[in-house]
Design a protein around this motif. Sequence first.
Motif, PDB file in Angstrom:
ATOM      1  N   ARG A 243       0.831  -1.203   0.000  1.00 43.14           N
ATOM      2  CA  ARG A 243       0.000   0.000   0.000  1.00 43.14           C
ATOM      3  C   ARG A 243       0.867   1.256   0.000  1.00 43.14           C
ATOM      4  O   ARG A 243       0.588   2.227  -0.720  1.00 43.14           O
ATOM      5  CB  ARG A 243      -0.918  -0.017   1.235  1.00 43.14           C
ATOM      6  CG  ARG A 243      -2.079   0.965   1.166  1.00 43.14           C
ATOM      7  CD  ARG A 243      -1.730   2.319   1.732  1.00 43.14           C
ATOM      8  NE  ARG A 243      -1.276   2.229   3.106  1.00 43.14           N
ATOM      9  CZ  ARG A 243      -0.662   3.219   3.740  1.00 43.14           C
ATOM     10  NH1 ARG A 243      -0.416   4.365   3.120  1.00 43.14           N
ATOM     11  NH2 ARG A 243      -0.267   3.079   4.999  1.00 43.14           N
ATOM     12  N   GLN A 246       2.239   1.837  -3.404  1.00 43.25           N
ATOM     13  CA  GLN A 246       1.214   2.399  -4.274  1.00 43.25           C
ATOM     14  C   GLN A 246       1.017   3.891  -4.048  1.00 43.25           C
ATOM     15  O   GLN A 246       0.707   4.643  -4.979  1.00 43.25           O
ATOM     16  CB  GLN A 246      -0.088   1.638  -4.017  1.00 43.25           C
ATOM     17  CG  GLN A 246      -1.201   1.919  -4.995  1.00 43.25           C
ATOM     18  CD  GLN A 246      -2.312   0.895  -4.863  1.00 43.25           C
ATOM     19  OE1 GLN A 246      -2.158  -0.261  -5.229  1.00 43.25           O
ATOM     20  NE2 GLN A 246      -3.435   1.313  -4.314  1.00 43.25           N
ATOM     21  N   ASP A 247       1.224   4.339  -2.800  1.00 44.42           N
ATOM     22  CA  ASP A 247       1.079   5.761  -2.474  1.00 44.42           C
ATOM     23  C   ASP A 247       2.339   6.570  -2.774  1.00 44.42           C
ATOM     24  O   ASP A 247       2.356   7.783  -2.551  1.00 44.42           O
ATOM     25  CB  ASP A 247       0.729   5.916  -0.993  1.00 44.42           C
ATOM     26  CG  ASP A 247      -0.685   5.446  -0.691  1.00 44.42           C
ATOM     27  OD1 ASP A 247      -1.537   5.507  -1.604  1.00 44.42           O
ATOM     28  OD2 ASP A 247      -0.943   5.008   0.445  1.00 44.42           O
ATOM     29  N   TRP A 313       2.474  12.518   5.823  1.00 45.63           N
ATOM     30  CA  TRP A 313       2.159  11.853   4.554  1.00 45.63           C
ATOM     31  C   TRP A 313       1.398  10.553   4.826  1.00 45.63           C
ATOM     32  O   TRP A 313       0.400  10.239   4.174  1.00 45.63           O
ATOM     33  CB  TRP A 313       3.454  11.579   3.807  1.00 45.63           C
ATOM     34  CG  TRP A 313       3.272  11.099   2.384  1.00 45.63           C
ATOM     35  CD1 TRP A 313       2.099  10.781   1.754  1.00 45.63           C
ATOM     36  CD2 TRP A 313       4.316  10.896   1.430  1.00 45.63           C
ATOM     37  NE1 TRP A 313       2.336  10.381   0.463  1.00 45.63           N
ATOM     38  CE2 TRP A 313       3.692  10.443   0.233  1.00 45.63           C
ATOM     39  CE3 TRP A 313       5.703  11.049   1.455  1.00 45.63           C
ATOM     40  CZ2 TRP A 313       4.422  10.134  -0.914  1.00 45.63           C
ATOM     41  CZ3 TRP A 313       6.421  10.746   0.308  1.00 45.63           C
ATOM     42  CH2 TRP A 313       5.795  10.307  -0.855  1.00 45.63           C
ATOM     43  N   GLN A 314       1.867   9.801   5.823  1.00 49.58           N
ATOM     44  CA  GLN A 314       1.204   8.537   6.163  1.00 49.58           C
ATOM     45  C   GLN A 314      -0.228   8.786   6.637  1.00 49.58           C
ATOM     46  O   GLN A 314      -1.144   8.037   6.274  1.00 49.58           O
ATOM     47  CB  GLN A 314       1.996   7.811   7.254  1.00 49.58           C
ATOM     48  CG  GLN A 314       3.368   7.326   6.833  1.00 49.58           C
ATOM     49  CD  GLN A 314       3.312   6.015   6.053  1.00 49.58           C
ATOM     50  OE1 GLN A 314       2.253   5.575   5.637  1.00 49.58           O
ATOM     51  NE2 GLN A 314       4.467   5.392   5.863  1.00 49.58           N
ATOM     52  N   ALA A 317      -2.363   9.689   3.669  1.00 45.11           N
ATOM     53  CA  ALA A 317      -2.577   8.491   2.853  1.00 45.11           C
ATOM     54  C   ALA A 317      -3.587   7.554   3.508  1.00 45.11           C
ATOM     55  O   ALA A 317      -4.417   6.944   2.821  1.00 45.11           O
ATOM     56  CB  ALA A 317      -1.251   7.763   2.636  1.00 45.11           C
ATOM     57  N   THR A 320      -7.082   9.064   3.103  1.00 46.51           N
ATOM     58  CA  THR A 320      -7.490   8.931   1.706  1.00 46.51           C
ATOM     59  C   THR A 320      -7.870   7.490   1.389  1.00 46.51           C
ATOM     60  O   THR A 320      -8.884   7.228   0.725  1.00 46.51           O
ATOM     61  CB  THR A 320      -6.363   9.392   0.768  1.00 46.51           C
ATOM     62  OG1 THR A 320      -6.050  10.756   1.048  1.00 46.51           O
ATOM     63  CG2 THR A 320      -6.762   9.245  -0.685  1.00 46.51           C
ATOM     64  N   ALA A 321      -7.065   6.546   1.881  1.00 46.94           N
ATOM     65  CA  ALA A 321      -7.333   5.132   1.625  1.00 46.94           C
ATOM     66  C   ALA A 321      -8.637   4.689   2.274  1.00 46.94           C
ATOM     67  O   ALA A 321      -9.404   3.918   1.694  1.00 46.94           O
ATOM     68  CB  ALA A 321      -6.173   4.279   2.128  1.00 46.94           C
ATOM     69  N   GLY A 426      -4.807  -1.483   0.848  1.00 51.07           N
ATOM     70  CA  GLY A 426      -5.185  -0.618  -0.263  1.00 51.07           C
ATOM     71  C   GLY A 426      -6.621  -0.889  -0.665  1.00 51.07           C
ATOM     72  O   GLY A 426      -7.116  -2.007  -0.511  1.00 51.07           O
TER      73      GLY A 426
END
Length: 462
Positions: A243, A246-247, A313-314, A317, A320-321, A426
Amino acid sequence: MVGPMPGGHTINTQILRVTDTRSVWIATIAIPLLLLAPAFWNGYPLLQWDTGGYLARWYEGYLVPSRSTVFGIYLHLGERSGFWLNLGIQTLATLWILQLVLRVLGLARPIRLIAISLVLVLTTALPWLSSMLLTDIFAGLSVLALFALVLHGEKIATLEKAALVAFTAFAAASHSATLAVLLGLCCAGWAVRPWLRRQLPLGGLVQGSLTLAAGAVMLLTANFALSGQLAWTPGGYGVPFGRMLQDGIVAQYLRDHCARQNLKLCPYREQLPPTADDFLWGHSMFNTLGRFQGLNDEMGFIVLHSLAEYPAWQARAALTATADQLAHVATGEGTNGWIPHTYGIIERYIPAQLAPMRKAKQQRWQLDFTAINRIHVPVALASMLAVALLFGHGLWRRRRDDFTLLAGTVTLALLGNAFICGVISGPHDRYGARMVWVATFVVLIAAARALAKDDADELLSP
């Protein structure tokens, strides 16, 4: 002027009893057949990309990432029946749990169960899940089972409660994400119990928690029996690593550190595939570097250090996920003709099943979910919104009734499932579809409660 007929209420009650007796038989026969309709149409139980990994556990004698040995043993028990035994268990379990929830909520008329089941069959992924050789059917059912066990255990007979405990423990042992969702619900129950002492019995929470512990023991025992290792099902860091790849987080970490650290992935940092599925299950450098056995330690190192180095950032992410996963609810992901690994496992270990499997419509590429999802997706999204609104309305009115608690349980389960699956694996449609039908079930219960109130008012009126 004509008055009410003497004994009218008694006559109405007798008519209802006769109708309900007939409806019990109709429900017992019709609902399982409806739930198995996709498998009957296909001519064979539906298969998925992951099915082969579970089937192989009995034969290969070692642990592989994300493939429960408990579920593998369960599939092995149905091999001689062409796996129809497994589908029979899944459909009967679905019938049982649906009627149990209606029963503990005081809505247990058979005709109501038939109507609700028919709507679920026509508008949700439920019949496709119950017709498939995969753990997904147990994800949603276990949420409802845990709700009944914890909040309404006193309404359930001892023998049935024991069966409910065994079922919930098995569901928890069948997939780590299911166990995580159920564990999150139990933790939420303990957190709110100081405000809900009457609605959340201490004994029920203890029993629910011990049931999940029993599921963990079941999995460890099965792992030891099949592999000789007293260990949890592996999976480790590979899935969250995928995951993060992918990000774009993995690529950034390699750019920042390859000049100072000797990592196996450094020579490939400009060739990383765009998705986790391409990396883990496609033809990527993951295979070249030894897959999980060769890269697990390095993937774990990168996962832990990137969490520490890129916290904002994590977090973005992850949010968002989670949101993305909530929108991924289409039926049928991974259920098509291209599942070579599952075909290979059946050919290698269960050759007697090759002929009937190859005759199925799925293996002839006649399975298409496009038209189905024109119904399933909007129903799923609307149901999620509706169940959240029902829960919010109950909170606003400060209601602590059983239905508000059910709506809250399902809302938390949907959010927990989206967070766990979206952040770790993901977003995938399969992860949403296996849980979201429960939201539709709750919305139908709300409609049934409203109709039951109207029927009761009419029956009592002169």
